[in-house]
Design an enzyme around this catalytic site. Structure first.
Site, PDB file in Angstrom:
ATOM      1  N   ASP A   1       0.822  -1.210   0.000  1.00 16.37           N
ATOM      2  CA  ASP A   1       0.000   0.000   0.000  1.00 16.37           C
ATOM      3  C   ASP A   1       0.856   1.260   0.000  1.00 16.37           C
ATOM      4  OD1 ASP A   1       0.976  -0.387   2.576  1.00 16.37           O
ATOM      5  OD2 ASP A   1      -0.987  -0.760   3.473  1.00 16.37           O
TER       6      ASP A   1
ATOM      7  N   GLU B   1      -9.461  -2.014   5.964  1.00 14.37           N
ATOM      8  CA  GLU B   1     -10.027  -1.760   7.289  1.00 14.37           C
ATOM      9  C   GLU B   1     -11.253  -2.644   7.503  1.00 14.37           C
ATOM     10  OE1 GLU B   1      -8.240  -0.125   9.202  1.00 14.37           O
ATOM     11  OE2 GLU B   1      -7.603   1.832   8.452  1.00 14.37           O
TER      12      GLU B   1
ATOM     13  N   HIS C   1      -6.882  -4.907  10.703  1.00 15.87           N
ATOM     14  CA  HIS C   1      -6.666  -4.672   9.268  1.00 15.87           C
ATOM     15  C   HIS C   1      -5.387  -5.366   8.777  1.00 15.87           C
ATOM     16  CE1 HIS C   1      -4.322  -0.644  10.053  1.00 15.87           C
ATOM     17  NE2 HIS C   1      -3.476  -1.655   9.952  1.00 15.87           N
TER      18      HIS C   1
ATOM     19  N   ASN D   1      -6.957  -3.020  14.905  1.00 15.38           N
ATOM     20  CA  ASN D   1      -8.364  -3.285  14.563  1.00 15.38           C
ATOM     21  C   ASN D   1      -8.500  -4.479  13.606  1.00 15.38           C
ATOM     22  OD1 ASN D   1      -7.466  -2.303  12.124  1.00 15.38           O
ATOM     23  ND2 ASN D   1      -8.824  -0.522  12.066  1.00 15.38           N
TER      24      ASN D   1
HETATM   25  P1  PGA Z   1       2.606  -1.711  12.704  1.00 16.15           P
HETATM   26  O1  PGA Z   1       1.354  -1.651  11.777  1.00 16.15           O
HETATM   27  O2  PGA Z   1       3.552  -2.676  12.055  1.00 16.15           O
HETATM   28  O3  PGA Z   1       3.177  -0.323  12.723  1.00 16.15           O
HETATM   29  O4  PGA Z   1       2.158  -2.206  14.040  1.00 16.15           O
HETATM   30  C1  PGA Z   1       0.813  -2.846  11.345  1.00 16.15           C
HETATM   31  C2  PGA Z   1      -0.328  -2.564  10.399  1.00 16.15           C
HETATM   32  O5  PGA Z   1      -0.986  -1.518  10.570  1.00 16.15           O
HETATM   33  O6  PGA Z   1      -0.552  -3.368   9.492  1.00 16.15           O
END
Ligand code: PGA
Length: 250
Positions: free
Chosen positions: A71, A152, A147, A145
């Site tokens: 992304d 999301e 995702h 959450n």
């Molecule tokens: P993070 O994010 O590695 O900074 O914990 C993970 C994500 O949002 O997929």
């Protein structure tokens, strides 16, 4: 989904980096290309710190090595320090190229969000993944959450690469980690591979580090079937997914 617990985070990073390195090496030794799906955020950084020197010092000819990122934010230029392009340049692509010049920057892919036509870019990105023969191994983190990439809660299991809105919880978490706590600086939209796109990877390695991920991981591991409320739960439909975590008692 197979779950692997390694309590020592440094050891976990080394183990995963070594595993990915061996997968890449095995393909390249057989003159088969290897396509690695890359994730950004804090989770994979420790793995990249191990993987880059392994690949760099391997003496492998990396001209058959390709990468696709999950992304990219909309609204930050590639050169903005918080763009995922910049993050990859700093933590993976440039250091690897310095150590092993057979690694080609032209073989790296990340959605181009500077385009006037983001929907067209999403189609182009999907097409590029297909043309490249698909993703051999996709690295994933997980949001608090649930995702994966910027899919999301509410995302469909068959979603493809598309423009998505980033929800408030994710923007808050990312503000605290990467934007000095200023949520107004965190973009509201991104281009993200879809869940359906991710599920087409031949192998998936999801990494969940730290106590902030305990609640979502507990919910995920107690599910028997996927739910749109927890996008990562669609990985239950994938035949070759491993989860590495440093949390015990889960
Ligand atoms: P993070 O994010 O590695 O900074 O914990 C993970 C994500 O949002 O997929």
């Amino acid at each position: 989904m197979q779950i692997v617990h390694i309590a020592d985070t440094t050891k976990l990073n080394t183990t995963v980096a070594r595993y990915i390195f061996d997968r890449i090496k095995s393909n390249l030794h057989q003159n088969r290309p290897f396509t690695l799906g890359l994730a950004t955020g804090s989770t994979p950084l420790g793995i990249y710190r191990e993987l880059v020197p392994l690949l760099g010092a391997s003496g492998l000819d990396l001209s058959g090595f390709y990468t696709f990122n999950l992304d990219e934010y909309i609204g930050l230029t590639q050169h903005h320090p918080n763009s995922y392009h910049a993050e990859m340049m700093t933590n993976f692509w440039l250091p690897l190229q310095k150590l092993n010049p057979t690694f080609k920057l032209e073989h790296t892919h990340i959605p181009d969000t500077s385009t006037q036509n983001p929907d067209e870019e999403c189609k182009t990105y999907e097409h590029a993944i297909q043309k490249n023969g698909g993703i051999d191994l996709q690295i994933l983190g997980i949001g608090t959450n649930g995702h994966i990439a910027f899919n999301e809660p509410g995302s469909r299991g068959d979603s493809r690469t598309r423009v998505v809105s980033i929800n408030e919880e994710t923007r808050k978490v990312n503000a605290d980690k990467f934007f000095a706590g200023d949520i107004s600086k965190v973009p509201t939209h991104a281009i993200s591979m879809g869940i359906g796109t991710i599920l087409e990877a031949r192998e998936i390695v999801l990494i969940a580090l730290g106590e902030s991920k305990r609640e979502i991981m507990t919910r995920l591991l107690n599910l028997v079937e996927p739910t749109e409320n927890i996008p990562a739960s669609f990985l239950l439909q994938h035949k070759n997914t491993k989860i590495y975590t440093d949390m015990s008692n889960m």
